[in-house]
Scaffold this motif. Sequence first.
Motif, PDB file in Angstrom:
ATOM      1  N   UNK A  58       0.839  -1.188   0.000  1.00  0.00           N
ATOM      2  CA  UNK A  58       0.000   0.000   0.000  1.00  0.00           C
ATOM      3  C   UNK A  58       0.877   1.241   0.000  1.00  0.00           C
ATOM      4  N   UNK A  59       0.315   2.352  -0.444  1.00  0.00           N
ATOM      5  CA  UNK A  59       1.032   3.617  -0.449  1.00  0.00           C
ATOM      6  C   UNK A  59       0.806   4.316   0.895  1.00  0.00           C
ATOM      7  N   UNK A  60       1.872   4.907   1.420  1.00  0.00           N
ATOM      8  CA  UNK A  60       1.828   5.595   2.712  1.00  0.00           C
ATOM      9  C   UNK A  60       2.491   6.961   2.530  1.00  0.00           C
ATOM     10  N   UNK A  61       1.853   7.995   3.093  1.00  0.00           N
ATOM     11  CA  UNK A  61       2.422   9.342   3.014  1.00  0.00           C
ATOM     12  C   UNK A  61       3.419   9.559   4.144  1.00  0.00           C
ATOM     13  N   UNK A  62       4.674   9.824   3.755  1.00  0.00           N
ATOM     14  CA  UNK A  62       5.742  10.131   4.696  1.00  0.00           C
ATOM     15  C   UNK A  62       6.141  11.598   4.536  1.00  0.00           C
ATOM     16  N   UNK A  63       6.496  12.271   5.638  1.00  0.00           N
ATOM     17  CA  UNK A  63       6.981  13.652   5.517  1.00  0.00           C
ATOM     18  C   UNK A  63       8.348  13.677   4.855  1.00  0.00           C
ATOM     19  N   UNK A  64       8.613  14.738   4.109  1.00  0.00           N
ATOM     20  CA  UNK A  64       9.939  14.885   3.517  1.00  0.00           C
ATOM     21  C   UNK A  64      10.985  14.920   4.622  1.00  0.00           C
ATOM     22  N   UNK A  65      12.129  14.284   4.442  1.00  0.00           N
ATOM     23  CA  UNK A  65      13.140  14.199   5.502  1.00  0.00           C
ATOM     24  C   UNK A  65      13.621  15.569   5.974  1.00  0.00           C
ATOM     25  N   UNK A  66      13.794  15.682   7.296  1.00  0.00           N
ATOM     26  CA  UNK A  66      14.399  16.862   7.886  1.00  0.00           C
ATOM     27  C   UNK A  66      13.475  18.038   8.111  1.00  0.00           C
ATOM     28  N   UNK A  67      12.213  17.957   7.689  1.00  0.00           N
ATOM     29  CA  UNK A  67      11.304  19.096   7.822  1.00  0.00           C
ATOM     30  C   UNK A  67      10.621  19.162   9.179  1.00  0.00           C
ATOM     31  N   UNK A  68      10.412  17.997   9.821  1.00  0.00           N
ATOM     32  CA  UNK A  68       9.631  17.937  11.048  1.00  0.00           C
ATOM     33  C   UNK A  68      10.382  17.189  12.133  1.00  0.00           C
ATOM     34  N   UNK A  69      10.079  17.532  13.371  1.00  0.00           N
ATOM     35  CA  UNK A  69      10.595  16.808  14.520  1.00  0.00           C
ATOM     36  C   UNK A  69       9.441  16.115  15.232  1.00  0.00           C
ATOM     37  N   UNK A  70       9.657  14.894  15.739  1.00  0.00           N
ATOM     38  CA  UNK A  70       8.569  14.195  16.430  1.00  0.00           C
ATOM     39  C   UNK A  70       8.296  14.782  17.804  1.00  0.00           C
ATOM     40  N   UNK A  71       7.003  14.842  18.149  1.00  0.00           N
ATOM     41  CA  UNK A  71       6.589  15.253  19.483  1.00  0.00           C
ATOM     42  C   UNK A  71       6.079  14.064  20.268  1.00  0.00           C
ATOM     43  N   UNK A  72       5.000  14.249  20.997  1.00  0.00           N
ATOM     44  CA  UNK A  72       4.420  13.180  21.811  1.00  0.00           C
ATOM     45  C   UNK A  72       3.792  12.114  20.909  1.00  0.00           C
ATOM     46  N   UNK A  73       3.560  10.907  21.437  1.00  0.00           N
ATOM     47  CA  UNK A  73       2.856   9.885  20.659  1.00  0.00           C
ATOM     48  C   UNK A  73       1.499  10.399  20.182  1.00  0.00           C
ATOM     49  N   UNK A  74       1.149  10.042  18.972  1.00  0.00           N
ATOM     50  CA  UNK A  74      -0.067  10.525  18.326  1.00  0.00           C
ATOM     51  C   UNK A  74      -1.319   9.936  18.965  1.00  0.00           C
ATOM     52  N   UNK A  75      -2.361  10.761  19.068  1.00  0.00           N
ATOM     53  CA  UNK A  75      -3.668  10.307  19.527  1.00  0.00           C
ATOM     54  C   UNK A  75      -4.721  10.863  18.580  1.00  0.00           C
ATOM     55  N   UNK A  76      -5.354   9.995  17.802  1.00  0.00           N
ATOM     56  CA  UNK A  76      -6.402  10.439  16.895  1.00  0.00           C
ATOM     57  C   UNK A  76      -7.578  11.009  17.671  1.00  0.00           C
ATOM     58  N   UNK A  77      -7.933  10.389  18.796  1.00  0.00           N
ATOM     59  CA  UNK A  77      -9.067  10.865  19.589  1.00  0.00           C
ATOM     60  C   UNK A  77      -8.825  12.282  20.090  1.00  0.00           C
ATOM     61  N   UNK A  78      -7.593  12.566  20.558  1.00  0.00           N
ATOM     62  CA  UNK A  78      -7.282  13.921  21.025  1.00  0.00           C
ATOM     63  C   UNK A  78      -7.345  14.915  19.878  1.00  0.00           C
ATOM     64  N   UNK A  79      -6.845  14.510  18.711  1.00  0.00           N
ATOM     65  CA  UNK A  79      -6.877  15.407  17.550  1.00  0.00           C
ATOM     66  C   UNK A  79      -8.310  15.704  17.135  1.00  0.00           C
ATOM     67  N   UNK A  80      -9.155  14.683  17.093  1.00  0.00           N
ATOM     68  CA  UNK A  80     -10.553  14.888  16.713  1.00  0.00           C
ATOM     69  C   UNK A  80     -11.227  15.854  17.678  1.00  0.00           C
ATOM     70  N   UNK A  81     -10.976  15.678  18.982  1.00  0.00           N
ATOM     71  CA  UNK A  81     -11.617  16.529  19.987  1.00  0.00           C
ATOM     72  C   UNK A  81     -11.196  17.981  19.852  1.00  0.00           C
TER      73      UNK A  81
END
Length: 372
Positions: free
Chosen positions: A96-119
């Motif tokens: 399957x195709x997966x969207x990845x960020x271009x290298x070096x543009x972003x830094x990781x933060x806390x673990x992702x939560x879809x429920x928190x994002x939706x809220x």
Amino acid sequence: MHDFFFYGTLCHPPLLETVLGRAVELHPARLADHAVHWAAGHSFPMILPRPGAVAEGMLVRGMSDEDVARLDFYEGGFAYHAHDVAVGTDGTTVTARVFFPDPGLLDPGAPWSLADWVAEWGEIVVSTAGDFMAAYGERSSEELLARYPQMLLRAASRLRARRGGPAAIRHAAGAEDVAVHARHEPYARFFAVEEYDLRHRRFDGSMGALVNRAVFILGDAVTVLPYDPRRDRVMVVEQFRAGPFGRGDAQPWQLEPIAGRIDAGETPEHAARREALEEAGLALGEMRKVSEYYPSPGALNEYLYSYVALTDLPDDAAGLGGLEDEHEDIRAHVLDFDALMALVASGEVANGPLILTALWLQRERAALRAEE
């Protein structure tokens, strides 16, 4: 036909439907040796390789070339690009195709939560995606990305506006009372201009003729006047303003309350406190709402929330402020209340929010001082 694995915001069906322009069936899936985190400082996630971790998400099968083009337009605007990977689903492995960020543009933060994002972000981002995809085929995704924060603000303002307001004597509008035949956006940078060809209900009950109306898009904003009831003084700020300059005003520096736009994801009160720190280095006390209103509804969509904040204002409270990265050059003034009203009377205070707030404070001042 193409299969896609989504791990972040596109797992939210309303957003995916907005981007694709149609509903699709989602199947739970997993991507081994990867982890999903919030992108630090942003309202969306990123995926990164991590041995032993598992990224949970959704698989959509049988996407058309048009689906792929729409996805590439939306995700490409955020500098995300698709790569083929092996994804596990229903005990099998598929490519399957997966969207990845271009290298070096972003830094990781806390673990992702879809429920928190939706809220916190779901409604705002879905509404923004509608504006984003409306430009599909007309503008580049890179151009839209450059003003994405302004697009988020526009959507957040629109969502706040949905509640409407009282209609005791004015026409109580219904969904059928305005018919939009065409919408155009001839200008969109930090601000935008929207043009509508529309008909609206007349007071005799009929629908009016087709008319063209232009709206300058500013979004919701907040103003706050700090007031020290014990010392009976206020703080106003002074800065160069493009509006008076563009009018040809010989005095384009304006005396104003602290003010700023309300960012997506924050309340008017939070925005007021943030702006007070940025513009004057001032921590506000208790806030009292003055009013909320359209300053110029004939042409602006701007909606203001105005406050007075009960705040300690010692002699050394005034100084220079503003954000360097926004090219702000702001000077604060601490004034006795009578001095403020003298400036209103002389016309040196020449903007609506400060005049309105000063008159409110004139009415409420005795009560506020009695609380001390």
